[in-house]
Design a protein around this motif. Structure first.
Motif, PDB file in Angstrom:
ATOM      1  N   VAL A  41    -133.355  40.140  -9.610  1.00 34.26           N
ATOM      2  CA  VAL A  41    -133.127  38.654  -9.883  1.00 34.26           C
ATOM      3  C   VAL A  41    -133.972  38.155 -11.201  1.00 34.26           C
ATOM      4  N   LEU A  42    -132.878  38.100 -12.117  1.00 34.15           N
ATOM      5  CA  LEU A  42    -133.117  37.417 -13.290  1.00 34.15           C
ATOM      6  C   LEU A  42    -133.388  36.049 -13.314  1.00 34.15           C
ATOM      7  N   GLY A  89    -131.688  35.644  -2.729  1.00 35.52           N
ATOM      8  CA  GLY A  89    -131.325  36.703  -1.860  1.00 35.52           C
ATOM      9  C   GLY A  89    -132.386  37.886  -1.459  1.00 35.52           C
ATOM     10  N   LEU A  90    -133.603  37.665  -2.169  1.00 36.53           N
ATOM     11  CA  LEU A  90    -134.407  38.865  -1.739  1.00 36.53           C
ATOM     12  C   LEU A  90    -135.133  38.510  -0.593  1.00 36.53           C
ATOM     13  N   ASP A  91    -135.783  39.364  -0.021  1.00 39.54           N
ATOM     14  CA  ASP A  91    -136.635  39.418   1.231  1.00 39.54           C
ATOM     15  C   ASP A  91    -137.924  40.177   1.218  1.00 39.54           C
ATOM     16  N   PRO A  92    -138.738  39.996  -0.094  1.00 43.50           N
ATOM     17  CA  PRO A  92    -139.855  40.842  -0.187  1.00 43.50           C
ATOM     18  C   PRO A  92    -140.718  41.198   1.080  1.00 43.50           C
ATOM     19  N   PHE A  93    -141.150  40.077   1.742  1.00 47.51           N
ATOM     20  CA  PHE A  93    -142.048  40.188   2.696  1.00 47.51           C
ATOM     21  C   PHE A  93    -141.381  40.538   4.118  1.00 47.51           C
ATOM     22  N   ARG A 122    -126.929  35.986  -2.857  1.00 44.15           N
ATOM     23  CA  ARG A 122    -126.257  34.677  -2.262  1.00 44.15           C
ATOM     24  C   ARG A 122    -125.722  34.372  -3.844  1.00 44.15           C
ATOM     25  N   PRO A 123    -124.429  33.990  -3.739  1.00 49.32           N
ATOM     26  CA  PRO A 123    -123.497  33.441  -4.708  1.00 49.32           C
ATOM     27  C   PRO A 123    -124.408  32.039  -5.276  1.00 49.32           C
TER      28      PRO A 123
END
Length: 531
Positions: free
Chosen positions: A413-414, A485-489, A509-510
């Motif tokens: 994700v930038l 949209g990331l779910d690192p944990f 996610r859009p």
């Protein structure tokens, strides 16, 4: 004419031929399995009630006399099962010393020795087997109680039982002699009511207790960890750890822990504190502690504690900005070069910063060579870089234990750092750039990182990427990556538990995320007589 294949053997008392969950399954032991089982037993006699190696004849004779005939019994004394992963034999176990009148049995478990390390892999198989054998015992056989007896030379094995909901019933002191010394045996048990009480939705793996170290005032991080932990286990508790007894994050976490300062001399005591608090996952958040947690991660794993940190070599490479620049450029990645001498850095403008550490207080930009020399003299170990004009960006990602970016380039994700205060993004906006995403995914994987990471870079006027550094931890504004949209944990918890990661399709996610970080009041109403 060939004869039809023999019907697989099966215990008459078991209503299901196979009990399965995900990739793992158990079924009645088969003749083709017993030679592998013999070899596994001979290789692991120290943890078994076996005092001499078994020969192939010994194995065949035992099964012919005791196992195959028992399959026809309504109430056999023992039920042995093969453990399969995607149909491949990986271990065996079962229920032994079954007392049908009292509806209890002892659990037996043995894994292919090739799969017993590292601890997290062993724990995944053992936890999976415990779930399957309890389903068979409590659902199919209507047993009331399961017991285990384990030697205390296997602390990780014991910790998996603890986390799986087995109660410690007691210790049999100096119960057996192993390799010339007496060791204790630890008794565990699980009742059918205990198993039902855990609920079918409870995820396997480390307990829901998560420690966030150097928590300070990292309120967004604490909230993000709590959300992921609750999704993993509704009973999860998030502990904020910090050396400051008045750390602001304590009021947001479920518990606060005033920890000793992290050093090599205190790590053993810190692990004791983690074990005493039921911590199964540690999330380090400060650059200065990453190297120590990486060095102690294996010892933590032996106690059933997963540390969300990259391997020691990867951490060291990222924290040393000179080593990072050299390694990146040697590998052909677009990393801004770094040197130790101002004379080797070119005419300027130049950037001078500390070789190790984080933060922006020691960084000076736009310097002439003379000014760079003067500033470098004030630092303990200065490095010098050419200043690159352009837009400063960050990139959030998460890598699994195989050092793969989850989601590939889509998992990078930038975000533009539109307002930066004290080195942290106060206003950040996400954007897409497939070429830069691919480049950064490749760079991060080449560094052999694991867990949450954040990279810093500059995009110049010609749309070229220039990487400044990579921090092998969750970033201050990385909650924008979660919103994207990331779910690192959540992924860290799943990996620590040995559960498969969710698919990466549709990960992003859009739309764009615009994040502004603001100070917020946290108000709690207390009774008049509260301290």
């Amino acid at each position: 004419m060939s004869s039809p294949p023999a019907e697989p053997l099966h215990y008459r008392c078991l209503p299901r031929r196979r009990v399965e969950r995900g990739a793992l399954a158990i079924e009645s032991v088969q003749p083709d399995d017993i030679e592998a089982i013999r070899q596994w037993r001979n290789a692991q006699m120290a943890i078994l009630r076996q005092d001499r190696p078994l020969s192939p004849d010994d194995q065949r004779a035992y099964y012919a006399a005791h196992v195959w005939p028992a399959m026809a019994a309504e109430q056999p004394a023992n039920i042995l099962v093969s453990i399969l992963e995607h149909g491949r034999l990986v271990g065996y176990g079962g229920l032994v010393h079954i007392h049908w009148a009292h509806r209890r049995a002892e659990i037996s478990f043995l894994l292919d020795p090739a799969l017993t390390t590292p601890n997290v892999r062993y724990g995944r198989y053992f936890q999976g087997f415990l779930d399957l054998i309890r389903d068979l015992a409590f659902t199919d056989l209507k047993l009331h109680k399961l017991t285990t007896e384990s030697y205390d030379l296997r602390p990780y094995h014991l910790s998996v039982l603890d986390r799986a909901g087995f109660a410690r019933d007691g210790v049999l002191r100096d119960h057996v002699r192993v390799d010339g010394r007496f060791v204790d045996a630890v008794a565990h048990s699980c009742l059918a009511a205990d198993h039902r009480g855990r609920g079918a939705s409870r995820a396997p793996g480390p307990p829901g207790h998560v420690l966030v170290t150097s928590a300070g005032a990292k309120a967004p991080l604490i909230r993000a960890v709590k959300a992921a932990a609750r999704a993993h286990d509704p009973q999860a508790r998030v502990i904020a750890g910090d050396v400051d007894p008045a750390a602001p994050s304590f009021c947001l976490a479920d518990d606060g822990w005033t920890m000793p300062a992290i050093s090599d001399a205190t790590m053993a005591a810190i692990l004791d504190g983690c074990a005493g608090r039921g911590v199964g996952l540690v999330i380090p958040t400060r650059d200065g502690e990453l190297g120590l947690w990486a060095a102690w991660a294996a010892r933590a794993a032996e106690r059933g504690i997963h540390v969300a940190v990259s391997p020691p070599a990867a951490v060291a490479r990222c924290l040393d900005k000179l080593a990072f620049a050299r390694a990146g450029r040697d590998a052909g990645w677009p990393v801004i070069p770094a040197v130790e001498r101002v004379a080797d850095a070119g005419p300027g403008p130049l950037v001078v910063k500390e070789r190790w550490g984080s933060g922006s207080r020691s960084v000076a930009v736009g310097l002439s060579p003379a000014a760079a020399e003067a500033h470098a003299a004030t630092l303990s170990a200065a490095i010098v870089q050419p200043q690159v004009a352009g837009v400063e960006i960050s990139a959030d990602a998460w890598l699994d234990r195989q050092h793969r970016v989850h989601g590939g380039p889509d998992g990078v994700v930038l975000r533009r750092r539109e307002r930066v205060v004290a080195g942290e993004s106060q206003v950040t906006v996400t954007f897409r750039h497939p070429d830069h995403e691919r480049t950064l995914a490749g760079l991060l994987e080449s560094l052999e990182l694991s867990g949450p990471v954040v990279a810093q870079a500059i995009v110049d006027a010609d749309d070229r990427l220039h990487v400044i550094e990579v921090n092998p931890r969750f970033g201050g504004a990385s909650t924008a990556g979660i919103a994207a949209g990331l779910d690192p944990f959540g992924w860290t918890l799943a990996e620590a538990a040995g559960r498969p990661l969710p698919g990466a399709d549709g990960l992003r996610r859009p739309g764009r995320v615009h994040q502004t970080r603001l100070a917020a009041d946290h108000v709690v109403r207390l009774p008049d007589d509260a301290p």
